[in-house]
Write a protein that holds these residues in place. Structure first.
Motif, PDB file in Angstrom:
ATOM      1  N   UNK A   6     -11.365  11.063  -3.002  1.00 11.63           N
ATOM      2  CA  UNK A   6     -11.620   9.805  -2.291  1.00 11.63           C
ATOM      3  C   UNK A   6     -11.681   8.628  -3.266  1.00 11.63           C
ATOM      4  N   UNK A   7     -12.374   8.823  -4.389  1.00  7.05           N
ATOM      5  CA  UNK A   7     -12.505   7.738  -5.380  1.00  7.05           C
ATOM      6  C   UNK A   7     -11.158   7.396  -6.005  1.00  7.05           C
ATOM      7  N   UNK A   8     -10.434   8.418  -6.447  1.00 11.19           N
ATOM      8  CA  UNK A   8      -9.122   8.190  -7.066  1.00 11.19           C
ATOM      9  C   UNK A   8      -8.133   7.644  -6.039  1.00 11.19           C
ATOM     10  N   UNK A   9      -8.206   8.165  -4.803  1.00 11.41           N
ATOM     11  CA  UNK A   9      -7.305   7.709  -3.746  1.00 11.41           C
ATOM     12  C   UNK A   9      -7.470   6.239  -3.432  1.00 11.41           C
ATOM     13  N   UNK A  10      -8.735   5.761  -3.409  1.00 14.69           N
ATOM     14  CA  UNK A  10      -8.980   4.340  -3.151  1.00 14.69           C
ATOM     15  C   UNK A  10      -8.343   3.480  -4.235  1.00 14.69           C
ATOM     16  N   UNK A  11      -8.503   3.890  -5.483  1.00 15.11           N
ATOM     17  CA  UNK A  11      -7.915   3.148  -6.614  1.00 15.11           C
ATOM     18  C   UNK A  11      -6.387   3.161  -6.530  1.00 15.11           C
ATOM     19  N   UNK A  12      -5.821   4.312  -6.218  1.00 13.96           N
ATOM     20  CA  UNK A  12      -4.358   4.442  -6.136  1.00 13.96           C
ATOM     21  C   UNK A  12      -3.797   3.605  -4.994  1.00 13.96           C
ATOM     22  N   UNK A  13      -4.489   3.621  -3.842  1.00 14.85           N
ATOM     23  CA  UNK A  13      -4.006   2.856  -2.686  1.00 14.85           C
ATOM     24  C   UNK A  13      -3.981   1.363  -2.975  1.00 14.85           C
ATOM     25  N   UNK A  14      -5.000   0.866  -3.672  1.00 16.71           N
ATOM     26  CA  UNK A  14      -5.024  -0.559  -4.031  1.00 16.71           C
ATOM     27  C   UNK A  14      -3.769  -0.922  -4.823  1.00 16.71           C
ATOM     28  N   UNK A  15      -3.438  -0.101  -5.803  1.00 20.19           N
ATOM     29  CA  UNK A  15      -2.249  -0.355  -6.624  1.00 20.19           C
ATOM     30  C   UNK A  15      -0.967  -0.321  -5.810  1.00 20.19           C
ATOM     31  N   UNK A  16      -0.831   0.701  -4.963  1.00 14.97           N
ATOM     32  CA  UNK A  16       0.374   0.835  -4.136  1.00 14.97           C
ATOM     33  C   UNK A  16       0.514  -0.335  -3.165  1.00 14.97           C
ATOM     34  N   UNK A  17      -0.573  -0.674  -2.487  1.00 19.10           N
ATOM     35  CA  UNK A  17      -0.524  -1.741  -1.481  1.00 19.10           C
ATOM     36  C   UNK A  17      -0.188  -3.086  -2.121  1.00 19.10           C
ATOM     37  N   UNK A  18      -0.769  -3.370  -3.282  1.00 22.61           N
ATOM     38  CA  UNK A  18      -0.459  -4.624  -3.971  1.00 22.61           C
ATOM     39  C   UNK A  18       1.004  -4.663  -4.414  1.00 22.61           C
ATOM     40  N   UNK A  19       1.498  -3.535  -4.863  1.00 19.35           N
ATOM     41  CA  UNK A  19       2.906  -3.458  -5.283  1.00 19.35           C
ATOM     42  C   UNK A  19       3.833  -3.676  -4.085  1.00 19.35           C
ATOM     43  N   UNK A  20       3.519  -3.057  -2.947  1.00 23.77           N
ATOM     44  CA  UNK A  20       4.346  -3.217  -1.754  1.00 23.77           C
ATOM     45  C   UNK A  20       4.325  -4.661  -1.259  1.00 23.77           C
ATOM     46  N   UNK A  21       3.153  -5.287  -1.317  1.00 24.60           N
ATOM     47  CA  UNK A  21       3.052  -6.682  -0.871  1.00 24.60           C
ATOM     48  C   UNK A  21       3.865  -7.595  -1.778  1.00 24.60           C
ATOM     49  N   UNK A  22       3.835  -7.331  -3.083  1.00 20.87           N
ATOM     50  CA  UNK A  22       4.630  -8.118  -4.024  1.00 20.87           C
ATOM     51  C   UNK A  22       6.125  -7.932  -3.750  1.00 20.87           C
ATOM     52  N   UNK A  23       6.537  -6.699  -3.473  1.00 22.97           N
ATOM     53  CA  UNK A  23       7.942  -6.427  -3.151  1.00 22.97           C
ATOM     54  C   UNK A  23       8.347  -7.161  -1.874  1.00 22.97           C
ATOM     55  N   UNK A  24       7.455  -7.156  -0.873  1.00 24.40           N
ATOM     56  CA  UNK A  24       7.756  -7.825   0.391  1.00 24.40           C
ATOM     57  C   UNK A  24       7.934  -9.326   0.183  1.00 24.40           C
ATOM     58  N   UNK A  25       7.033  -9.925  -0.604  1.00 21.10           N
ATOM     59  CA  UNK A  25       7.126 -11.362  -0.850  1.00 21.10           C
ATOM     60  C   UNK A  25       8.392 -11.709  -1.633  1.00 21.10           C
ATOM     61  N   UNK A  26       8.722 -10.869  -2.609  1.00 19.36           N
ATOM     62  CA  UNK A  26       9.935 -11.104  -3.396  1.00 19.36           C
ATOM     63  C   UNK A  26      11.174 -11.015  -2.522  1.00 19.36           C
ATOM     64  N   UNK A  27      11.218  -9.994  -1.669  1.00 20.22           N
ATOM     65  CA  UNK A  27      12.356  -9.831  -0.758  1.00 20.22           C
ATOM     66  C   UNK A  27      12.413 -10.982   0.239  1.00 20.22           C
ATOM     67  N   UNK A  28      11.240 -11.413   0.705  1.00 17.77           N
ATOM     68  CA  UNK A  28      11.185 -12.526   1.644  1.00 17.77           C
ATOM     69  C   UNK A  28      11.750 -13.794   1.018  1.00 17.77           C
ATOM     70  N   UNK A  29      11.402 -14.047  -0.225  1.00 21.45           N
ATOM     71  CA  UNK A  29      11.928 -15.226  -0.916  1.00 21.45           C
ATOM     72  C   UNK A  29      13.440 -15.135  -1.114  1.00 21.45           C
TER      73      UNK A  29
END
Length: 376
Positions: free
Chosen positions: A173-196
């Motif tokens: 649970x602890x490691x998963x929370x940390x990993x999800x934060x990284x993945x979600x931020x990366x996906x959001x950055x990819x979405x914004x880049x693609x949107x631009x």
């Protein structure tokens, strides 16, 4: 320790805003996780089956059965696209792993459940979903594995397994929370880049690059365009010269809003084609194209943007459209026909909608354009 706790609560907050906007890319990530997990598990368990085949043939049977089932599952899920179905399959396969781990307790009652501990450590990190669901799923299997171990194994091994399972659950649970934060931020950055890359920042519509990308995809999938619409702002250069480029940008923004609303109502995809030109394409032949075009023209005229130098005393648009009856024309031909219809709308006095009338009109259009170039 505080970083782990902060990441845990941070992942919960991020999920509410990021997951709905990135469902497709999250589904792709989950599908890749599922496929990689199946391949790695197949290699591990088939290898274990071969190893035990020469030492304890009965012990190798579950490994071979599980390996074969993994191959079947892989070919069933490898082309999934729907985010919800991908997630259901990932949970189902994960549960299948957990059940298999529990079955090993019957085969090896006097050994610690190392595989179960590994699964509980990895699960929360590999499933990209809302934390509540992932954690509940992991806790459910932790309790289930503990019950099976306590009931089937020697009390000493059963108790040690249970302690290891709950420890693995907390770590996961602890490691998963940390990993999800990284993945979600990366996906959001990819979405914004693609949107631009594909969105015109001024109008909010998709840009010319996205138009060509979409046309290329449609061409590969043999999808036909049912109709195309071209829109040009009348005397826009004169408007910019008179009122300034900032006023011109505001006009384009307002037109972008009108086209976005019309797209939502009628399923037409509008793009900023360049400068003051816009293009819309549709794949549904049931849409009343003349009515939609006239509605767009009137809505823009009703914006009542003052333009004294225009014959209409306000900002207006000219619209040309062409329909693809019986799918007779390819993409390039339909866009050329639409452009020709727009040219006729401007030639006929602007602030009007004109339809493509046939090959004769194209030849006349070509002659008129050549004549204009000679005069210039």
């Amino acid at each position: 320790m505080m970083d782990v706790i902060n990441n845990y609560f941070r992942s919960h907050k991020l999920e509410d805003s990021i997951i709905p906007r990135n469902r497709e890319i999250i589904a792709k990530s989950n599908l890749e996780t599922l496929k990689i997990g199946l391949i790695v598990s197949f290699v591990v368990f088939s290898g274990a089956g071969i190893y035990y085949l020469f030492r304890d043939p009965m012990r190798s049977i579950p490994d071979f059965v599980f390996s074969i089932s993994l191959v079947v599952i892989y070919f069933l899920v490898r082309k999934l696209k729907n985010p919800s179905i991908v997630l259901i399959c990932l949970y189902s396969v994960s549960e299948y792993f957990c059940l298999f781990t529990m079955s090993l307790s019957f085969v090896q009652p006097n050994m610690l459940a190392v595989v179960g501990v590994c699964i509980l450590c990895i699960l929360p990190s590999e499933i990209l979903d809302r934390s509540q669901r992932v954690e509940f799923f992991s806790l459910f299997n932790t309790i289930l594995m503990s019950i099976v171990s306590l009931c089937v194994k020697d009390p000493f091994f059963g108790l040690k397994d249970s302690i290891h399972f709950f420890g693995a659950f907390l770590i996961g649970v602890a490691v998963g929370a940390h990993t999800r934060v990284g993945h979600l931020q990366q996906f959001e950055l990819q979405r914004k880049t693609e949107s631009q890359r594909i969105i015109d920042f001024l109008t909010g519509l998709m840009n010319r690059r996205k138009l060509f990308d979409d046309l290329s995809i449609m061409r590969k999938e043999n999808k036909m365009i049912a109709f195309a619409v071209m829109i040009d702002v009348d005397f826009f250069k004169e408007f910019n010269d008179t009122y300034g480029h900032q006023s011109g940008d505001l006009v384009l923004q307002k037109i972008g809003s009108v086209l976005s609303e019309e797209a939502a109502r009628n399923g037409i995809v509008f793009y900023r084609y360049g400068g003051e030109e816009f293009i819309g394409i549709g794949t549904c032949s049931q849409i009343n194209v003349p009515s939609v075009c006239e509605s767009v023209r009137m809505q823009i005229e009703d914006l009542n943007v003052k333009f004294e130098e225009s014959p209409f005393s306000k900002v207006t648009v000219s619209i040309g459209y062409a329909t693809n009856e019986n799918n007779r024309f390819n993409q390039d031909e339909l866009i050329r026909m639409t452009d020709s219809a727009l040219y006729h709308a401007k030639r006929a006095g602007r602030n009007r909608t004109v339809a493509w009338e046939g090959e004769f009109e194209f030849l006349k259009d070509l002659a008129l354009r050549l004549d204009d170039e000679l005069i210039v």
